[in-house]
Design an enzyme around this catalytic site. Structure first.
Site, PDB file in Angstrom:
ATOM      1  N   SER A 143       0.617  -1.064   0.029  1.00  0.00           N
ATOM      2  CA  SER A 143      -0.077  -0.017   0.105  1.00  0.00           C
ATOM      3  C   SER A 143       0.808   1.228   0.100  1.00  0.00           C
ATOM      4  O   SER A 143       0.334   2.353   0.005  1.00  0.00           O
ATOM      5  CB  SER A 143      -0.849   0.003   1.145  1.00  0.00           C
ATOM      6  OG  SER A 143      -0.074   0.011   2.398  1.00  0.00           O
ATOM      7  N   HIS A 183      -3.064  -3.286  -6.018  1.00  0.00           N
ATOM      8  CA  HIS A 183      -3.374  -2.902  -4.717  1.00  0.00           C
ATOM      9  C   HIS A 183      -4.831  -3.141  -4.420  1.00  0.00           C
ATOM     10  O   HIS A 183      -5.538  -1.870  -5.144  1.00  0.00           O
ATOM     11  CB  HIS A 183      -2.891  -1.451  -4.442  1.00  0.00           C
ATOM     12  CG  HIS A 183      -2.988  -0.943  -3.130  1.00  0.00           C
ATOM     13  ND1 HIS A 183      -3.502   0.600  -2.897  1.00  0.00           N
ATOM     14  CD2 HIS A 183      -3.229  -1.473  -1.794  1.00  0.00           C
ATOM     15  CE1 HIS A 183      -3.562   0.759  -1.602  1.00  0.00           C
ATOM     16  NE2 HIS A 183      -3.326  -0.352  -0.752  1.00  0.00           N
ATOM     17  N   GLU A 241      -5.846  -0.647  -7.686  1.00  0.00           N
ATOM     18  CA  GLU A 241      -4.850   0.344  -8.025  1.00  0.00           C
ATOM     19  C   GLU A 241      -3.848  -0.628  -8.709  1.00  0.00           C
ATOM     20  O   GLU A 241      -3.140  -1.609  -8.204  1.00  0.00           O
ATOM     21  CB  GLU A 241      -4.098   1.379  -7.209  1.00  0.00           C
ATOM     22  CG  GLU A 241      -5.067   2.307  -6.632  1.00  0.00           C
ATOM     23  CD  GLU A 241      -4.181   3.039  -5.720  1.00  0.00           C
ATOM     24  OE1 GLU A 241      -4.282   4.461  -5.718  1.00  0.00           O
ATOM     25  OE2 GLU A 241      -3.696   2.585  -4.657  1.00  0.00           O
ATOM     26  N   ASN A 296      -4.086   6.173  -0.880  1.00  0.00           N
ATOM     27  CA  ASN A 296      -3.416   6.448   0.166  1.00  0.00           C
ATOM     28  C   ASN A 296      -2.703   7.659   0.586  1.00  0.00           C
ATOM     29  O   ASN A 296      -2.945   8.206   1.470  1.00  0.00           O
ATOM     30  CB  ASN A 296      -2.558   5.087   0.680  1.00  0.00           C
ATOM     31  CG  ASN A 296      -3.311   4.020   1.079  1.00  0.00           C
ATOM     32  OD1 ASN A 296      -4.492   3.865   1.210  1.00  0.00           O
ATOM     33  ND2 ASN A 296      -2.577   2.974   1.461  1.00  0.00           N
TER      34      ASN A 296
END
Length: 649
Positions: A420, A441, A453, A491
């Site tokens: 991540s 991800h 992702e 993130n």
């Protein structure tokens, strides 16, 4: 069979007349992979009805010759052209009048539904006397207009409640939730369920059967009675207000009002039609629909690659275990490896709960469970088409694992990391073939979050990229291309947002007040509850790494010192009971608080776009919407910024 309608020169329909005078009207929209009810297509359907009025058949069967399915709804691009109230009313009237005409023809009619049957497609089917659904996995019936901020105005709001009863119909219309073939037959939405090899024979038997029209039985039918509707509407409105207390989405309330007061006829509420169709919410939700379709297209580009059959997941923690469960749910064979057998057992327990929720047939749930295979020794590694590493966020440990497993991978297998925050350049050093490592991800919870992702670098093998996108599409997720950088897009934008929320706590604002401000803004969860959900330790690490701010908020330090990690420990900013936070009253929300909190997220989104982490603004907005739940009715953070420059939130 005898071919008919040739003299009309129709482009999107063809028709054959069989020996028993049954007309088989096939829709096949030109220059499109799916059938959509554009103005042109509806005009041609009207011409076909004109023909059958002059030459009545013994029965009319409407079917699709598209592989994708029956009809994918109206041509929603036409909604963008509705710049006056008159145009909106004309669009509603067009379908309402035509399908009323279909419902009143003197000969029996049947919709043969294979694959998707959505929106206006289902409204056309509802106007037929009979409906047969083909028993195959991709058959799906729904009225999803509410998800675009509009309503099913071509008769669906009248005919669906009459057919299956008010409760079931309102649930479908207010949620947009699809029904598969078996559920549709069970609900009474279809007159029968038929195997693909028998569909033509069954359709002909049904259309000539002279069976009476189906009506909603029992309590569900009674609740559609005009005298009962006000009571049903009142109770349903309470539920809508509980789900959307700030009334960001007006379409569900409009659907409820049109059903309750006007028996589903939107033309009797023209001011409501105009208010919805030309609203900012409808325009933004239409934008979000197109963003979603663009992400889906990435998954379709790689379909020339052989479909993955076997996935091997290393790491049976929450993320790894749930990724494995999701892949098994979607029909793949999955081997789940971990050094700790008990962790695999816990992951299997969560998986079985998921299978039970998603698969109503116990046999299908059992089959999914059988596809998820514990693999302590990693025997499945050699056979997997896709290998997903989901272990601890430590670059050295990950590289050590890759050194062990790379020689065992079969040729062409994808090696993916679910990191991540770590960059691929950092992780691929030491690999014999660094061009095969790619990022996939997922987001927590895997079963609910639609975005994945796909993390790229310039050196990744094009075949690996294609296979990865195909895999993500195969398991029903939305792939977003992002460049390798710590935090990628989602993130990275969440970190400063959560940090700003914790700074507000340090200043004396209650967590409940902070969360309430963002719920009122339209976020699905407040930032403090989000921090508790992901874990305070993870929030600390991500915040310092991704925001560039080494100053940990004092409130976070205090909780960490007391080993209060959030939901997973039962105590964080909130106390957690039964997996839910215990909250006090939010009190008054300070003016400008939502704008203060959302600004760092928007600015970071712009920064990631400027750094080419995502290719363009649309993809940036799509990633933040589908990766964080950012209020869809705004059209995304950058779209919101452009439309609301200088305005308070």
């Amino acid at each position: 069979m005898t071919t008919t309608l040739e003299s009309l020169g129709l482009q999107n329909f063809s028709c054959q007349l069989d020996a028993d005078n049954v007309a088989w009207l096939s829709i096949d929209c030109v220059d499109s992979s799916v059938n959509r009810l554009s103005a042109e297509v509806l005009d041609e359907f009207s011409q076909a009805l004109d023909y059958f009025e002059r030459n009545p058949p013994a029965g009319l069967i409407i079917r699709s010759t598209k592989d994708a399915g029956f009809i994918a709804g109206a041509n929603i691009d036409e909604f963008a052209e509705l710049d006056t109230p008159e145009k909106g009313i004309a669009l509603v009237s067009r379908g309402w009048t035509l399908f009323n005409r279909l419902a009143k023809v003197p000969y029996p009619t049947l919709a043969l539904i294979r694959g998707h049957c959505l929106g206006g497609g289902l409204e056309m089917a509802l106007a037929c006397r009979y409906r047969l659904v083909v028993d195959q996995p991709d058959t799906s019936l729904s009225l999803p207009e509410v998800m675009l901020g509009i309503f099913p105005g071509w008769g669906g709001m009248r005919r669906l409640p009459a057919l299956i009863g008010a409760p079931a119909a309102l649930d479908m219309m207010l949620s947009g939730r699809p029904q598969d073939a078996r559920k549709a037959a069970k609900l009474g939405l279809a007159d029968g369920l038929v195997a693909p090899r028998l569909m033509d024979q069954a359709a002909k038997m049904q259309v000539l059967s002279q069976k009476p029209l189906r009506k909603a039985p029992g309590l569900g039918g009674w609740m559609n009675h005009p005298l009962a509707r006000p009571l049903v509407a009142k109770q349903t409105l309470k539920k809508l207000n509980a789900r959307d207390p700030y009334q960001h989405y007006l379409a569900p309330r409009a659907i409820l009002e049109i059903w309750a007061k006007h028996n589903g006829n939107a033309l009797k509420a023209p001011e409501l039609v105009d208010q919805l169709i030309r609203s900012d919410t409808a325009r933004n939700l239409l934008r979000v629909f197109h963003l979603q379709e663009r992400l889906k297209a990435f998954g379709k580009k790689g379909r020339k690659q052989p479909a993955a059959q076997h996935v091997h997941v290393i790491g049976a923690g929450v993320m790894g275990g749930d990724i494995a469960a999701w892949c098994a749910l979607k029909g793949l064979t999955v081997t789940l490896q971990d050094q700790d057998r008990s962790r695999i057992a816990v992951a299997q327990g969560r998986a079985n709960a998921l299978f039970a929720r998603k698969k109503k047939d116990p046999r299908e749930a059992r089959a999914a469970a059988d596809r998820l295979i514990p693999d302590l020794n990693g025997n499945g590694l050699r056979h997997a088409d896709v290998v997903i590493e989901a272990i601890t966020e430590n670059a050295d440990i990950k590289r050590s694992l890759y050194a062990q497993i790379e020689p065992l991978l079969k040729p062409g297998a994808v090696l993916a990391t679910n990191t991540s925050s770590l960059s691929l350049e950092e992780l691929c050093t030491g690999l014999r073939a660094p061009q095969r490592l790619i990022g996939i991800h997922f987001f927590n919870p895997v079963a609910k979050m639609p975005l994945v992702e796909v993390v790229e670098t310039a050196t990744i093998d094009p075949d690996v990229k294609a296979a990865t996108y195909a895999f993500v599409g195969q398991i029903g997720k939305l792939p977003l291309p992002v460049q390798s950088t710590p935090g990628f897009l989602v993130n990275a934008v969440l970190a400063p947002y959560m940090l700003e929320a914790m700074r507000c706590v340090d200043e004396g604002l209650a967590p409940e007040t902070i969360d309430a401000a963002m719920l009122e803004f339209g976020m699905p969860m407040g930032p403090i509850e989000l921090i508790d959900t992901v874990g305070l330790d993870i929030a600390r690490d991500a915040g310092s790494q991704l925001s560039g701010d080494a100053n940990t908020p004092a409130c976070l330090e205090t909780h960490l010192a007391n080993n209060e990690l959030g939901r997973k420990s039962g105590q964080g900013f909130y106390q957690w009971k039964n997996n839910k936070p215990v909250k006090q009253s939010a009190g008054a929300i300070p003016v400008g608080l939502a704008q203060r909190l959302i600004t760092p997220l928007i600015n970071k989104t712009q920064e990631q776009l400027d750094r080419n982490i995502v290719a363009d603004q649309d993809l940036a907005d799509a990633g933040v919407i589908f990766g964080t739940g950012f209020a869809p009715f705004t059209g995304g953070p950058l779209h919101y910024k452009a439309c609301n420059a200088g305005l308070p939130a």
